[in-house]
Write a protein that holds these residues in place. Structure first.
Motif, short mmCIF file in Angstrom:
data_model
loop_
_atom_site.label_atom_id
_atom_site.label_comp_id
_atom_site.label_asym_id
_atom_site.label_seq_id
_atom_site.Cartn_x
_atom_site.Cartn_y
_atom_site.Cartn_z
N ASN A 40 0.81 -1.21 0.00
CA ASN A 40 0.00 0.00 0.00
C ASN A 40 0.85 1.26 0.00
OD1 ASN A 40 -2.38 -1.42 -0.09
ND2 ASN A 40 -2.80 -1.27 2.11
N LEU A 41 2.11 1.15 0.39
CA LEU A 41 3.00 2.30 0.27
C LEU A 41 3.47 2.46 -1.17
CD1 LEU A 41 5.24 1.99 3.47
CD2 LEU A 41 3.11 3.26 3.16
N ASP A 42 3.47 1.35 -1.93
CA ASP A 42 3.88 1.40 -3.34
C ASP A 42 2.78 1.97 -4.24
OD1 ASP A 42 6.45 0.20 -3.05
OD2 ASP A 42 5.52 -1.78 -2.96
N ASP A 43 1.53 1.58 -3.96
CA ASP A 43 0.48 1.98 -4.90
C ASP A 43 -0.42 3.09 -4.33
OD1 ASP A 43 -1.34 0.75 -3.23
OD2 ASP A 43 -2.09 -0.66 -4.73
N ILE A 44 0.10 3.79 -3.32
CA ILE A 44 -0.56 4.98 -2.82
C ILE A 44 -0.67 5.99 -3.97
CG2 ILE A 44 1.46 6.30 -2.11
CD1 ILE A 44 0.09 6.69 0.59
N ILE A 45 -1.66 6.83 -3.95
CA ILE A 45 -1.94 7.69 -5.11
C ILE A 45 -0.74 8.56 -5.49
CG2 ILE A 45 -2.97 9.53 -3.69
CD1 ILE A 45 -4.09 8.40 -7.23
N GLY A 46 0.03 9.02 -4.51
CA GLY A 46 1.19 9.86 -4.81
C GLY A 46 2.33 9.14 -5.49
N CYS A 47 2.30 7.79 -5.45
CA CYS A 47 3.35 7.00 -6.12
C CYS A 47 2.94 6.56 -7.52
CB CYS A 47 3.72 5.78 -5.28
SG CYS A 47 4.65 6.18 -3.79
N ARG A 48 1.71 6.81 -7.90
CA ARG A 48 1.24 6.37 -9.22
C ARG A 48 1.66 7.39 -10.27
NH1 ARG A 48 -4.63 3.42 -8.45
NH2 ARG A 48 -4.06 2.12 -6.67
N VAL A 49 2.94 7.60 -10.34
CA VAL A 49 3.53 8.58 -11.25
C VAL A 49 4.88 8.05 -11.72
CG1 VAL A 49 2.41 10.58 -10.17
CG2 VAL A 49 4.66 9.83 -9.36
N PHE A 50 5.41 8.68 -12.76
CA PHE A 50 6.80 8.47 -13.17
C PHE A 50 7.62 9.65 -12.65
CE2 PHE A 50 4.93 5.54 -16.13
CZ PHE A 50 5.91 4.57 -16.31
N THR A 51 8.80 9.34 -12.15
CA THR A 51 9.71 10.39 -11.70
C THR A 51 10.70 10.67 -12.83
OG1 THR A 51 9.53 9.62 -9.42
CG2 THR A 51 11.38 11.06 -9.96
N PRO A 52 10.61 11.85 -13.48
CA PRO A 52 11.52 12.16 -14.57
C PRO A 52 12.79 12.84 -14.06
CG PRO A 52 9.73 13.76 -14.52
CD PRO A 52 9.55 12.86 -13.32
N PRO A 91 -1.27 -5.18 5.12
CA PRO A 91 -2.13 -4.56 6.15
C PRO A 91 -2.47 -5.56 7.25
CG PRO A 91 -3.39 -5.04 4.15
CD PRO A 91 -1.96 -5.30 3.82
N ARG A 92 -2.79 -5.01 8.40
CA ARG A 92 -3.21 -5.86 9.52
C ARG A 92 -4.64 -6.35 9.31
NH1 ARG A 92 -0.81 -1.53 13.83
NH2 ARG A 92 -1.91 -0.17 12.36
N ASP A 93 -4.99 -7.43 9.98
CA ASP A 93 -6.34 -8.00 9.87
C ASP A 93 -6.92 -8.16 11.27
OD1 ASP A 93 -8.65 -9.16 9.00
OD2 ASP A 93 -7.74 -11.13 8.57
N PRO A 94 -7.85 -7.28 11.66
CA PRO A 94 -8.42 -6.19 10.85
C PRO A 94 -7.50 -4.98 10.82
CG PRO A 94 -9.39 -6.19 13.03
CD PRO A 94 -8.49 -7.39 12.99
#
Length: 456
Positions: A43-55, A214-217
């Motif tokens: 979830n740290l990888d596909d967080i919205i702020g990571c859904r980009v390319f870094t140029p 993630p933890r459950d729950p």
């Protein structure tokens, strides 16, 4: 005081670039996945702020040791590095619940592009500071949608040869695969492999994204205001998005940073503020004042990433992990508080936000994303500071042709509420560049405020 801070002007250029050849680069040997296999992204990888390319772009002047076969050397080294870093040869896709994953199929691989320019590298002028005019040196697909990461090559490299024998390496790396530290680990392996001619990948790359399951729950222990969607009722949006801002870069000496830090420390001897605490606070205050943000009771946010690798003890993160292991710290203040209080007060806000990130905060962030899964980038009332000074940008970029003349980003204007702290590029340089976006009307005021640290 002004001599300790210099406004760096960059030329506005038109760079003609012709793409000659594009080639998919596949791993040079067996990899531990087959067609149809997938890899988990945290979830740290596909967080919205990571859904980009870094140029980023790297410039290399012509040297006697430079081969004409730069593209071939980079391609062959990349193919070797893609064996241990095989996820870069896959693609991203979205699963049924909106989460991202890596999948492997035919006709994938990274992409390397050969391009030529009819001008000389010397014609670009000063290479010490990022210039939005360099954008043609970064490859983008025709009609490519903004923020697209799904079904894209996860590493895109463009080599542009200039008339005088110099060249640039323009890179786009998908942030879902690595944070800044992970990107430097990968990049250093690629450069070292190219330089020595055989695979060098130390430390051994570790995927291990299940570490952040993630933890459950799920257990969300913090409000996570860094992700909060707010209606921007301030004048910030109008100032920065309704007019085209200009990119400004300031060279800041080590002495200037020490003076800012000393002033921040002046009234609170019990807390040790870092240079980042002090400089981030100083930039934030100067930025808000220069933009004349209204209304005065509006709540602003300052966000920045914190590397958590050293915090993770239960169990510790494995050596060589190159995924996203950063959390977003967030300081908040009303406009009038930033304006009326002195620098030490703001530095304390930054310091407390930074220190609030701990192992429990990381787990809470993972669980928050699992439950809420934010879908849009939030800019309301926010300044984001990205610290690149901790990355060995220049030291990690020797492919056999020496250090680059410049290493770093190009254009901040698409996200004008981002400020970047960059390392100064010269050998033995200990200063940094502060790069941010401002409306033309606010530039002079920002420079005046930024310089007058003795009266902050």
């Amino acid at each position: 005081m002004a001599s300790l801070m210099e406004d760096i002007h960059f030329p506005h250029l038109s760079i003609p670039v012709t793409v000659k050849h594009k080639e998919a680069v596949l791993p040079a040997g067996p990899i531990p996945v087959n067609h149809g296999d997938t890899l988990y992204l945290s979830n740290l990888d596909d967080i919205i702020g990571c859904r980009v390319f870094t140029p980023t772009v790297y410039f290399y002047h012509s040297t006697p040791s430079m081969s004409k076969n730069v593209v071939e050397k980079l391609r062959d080294a990349l193919a070797l590095v893609l064996v241990p870093y095989y996820p870069f040869s896959g693609r991203i896709r979205e699963t049924s619940n909106g989460k991202l994953e890596i999948f492997f199929g035919p006709n994938q691989g990274s992409l390397i592009v050969e391009a030529h320019s009819s001008i000389a590298l010397a014609d670009l002028g000063d290479l010490s500071t990022p210039n939005p005019s360099w954008s043609p040196l970064i490859y983008r697909f025709p009609n490519e949608e903004p923020y697209k990461v799904v079904d894209m090559p996860l590493l895109i490299a463009q080599v542009t040869y200039f008339r005088d024998g110099g060249f640039s390496l323009g890179l786009r790396m998908c942030h879902c695969l690595c944070d800044g530290i992970g990107a430097m680990q990968f990049f250093n392996a690629w450069a070292t492999t190219a330089r020595v001619g055989t695979l060098v990948a130390s430390p051994k790359p570790c995927w291990d994204r299940e570490y952040f399951l993630p933890r459950d729950p799920p257990l969300i222990n913090y409000p996570h205001i860094e992700f909060m969607s707010v209606v921007d009722e301030s004048s910030l949006t109008r100032s920065l998005w309704e007019v085209k801002p200009v990119q400004k870069c300031y060279k800041v000496t080590k002495e200037f940073q020490e003076q800012v830090k000393s002033l921040a420390q002046e009234t609170n001897k019990d807390t040790n503020y870092t240079a980042f605490d002090a400089m981030a606070a100083h930039v934030w205050r100067s930025w808000v004042k220069a933009l004349d943000v209204k209304p005065l009771d509006y709540e602003l946010r300052l966000t920045f990433t914190v590397n958590t690798r050293h915090m993770l003890k239960n169990p510790p993160l494995k050596d060589g992990f190159y995924g996203n292991a950063v959390c977003i710290a967030c300081a908040t203040s009303k406009v009038e508080e930033l304006i009326d209080h002195p620098l030490p007060w703001t530095a304390d806000l930054v310091n407390r936000a930074r220190l609030s990130v701990n192992e429990d905060y990381v787990r809470s962030t993972v669980d928050y994303v699992e439950v809420r899964r934010p879908k849009t980038l939030e800019f309301g009332g926010k300044l984001t500071i990205t610290q690149w000074t901790r990355f060995l940008l220049y030291e990690s970029a020797d492919f056999g042709w020496g250090r680059p003349a410049y290493a770093g980003p190009i254009d901040l204007t698409p996200t004008p509420q981002v400020c970047v702290f960059l390392p100064e590029g010269g050998i033995n340089a200990d200063g940094m560049l502060v790069c941010l976006c401002l409306p033309e009307t606010a530039c002079k005021r920002f420079e005046e405020l930024f310089c007058l640290i003795d009266k902050a």
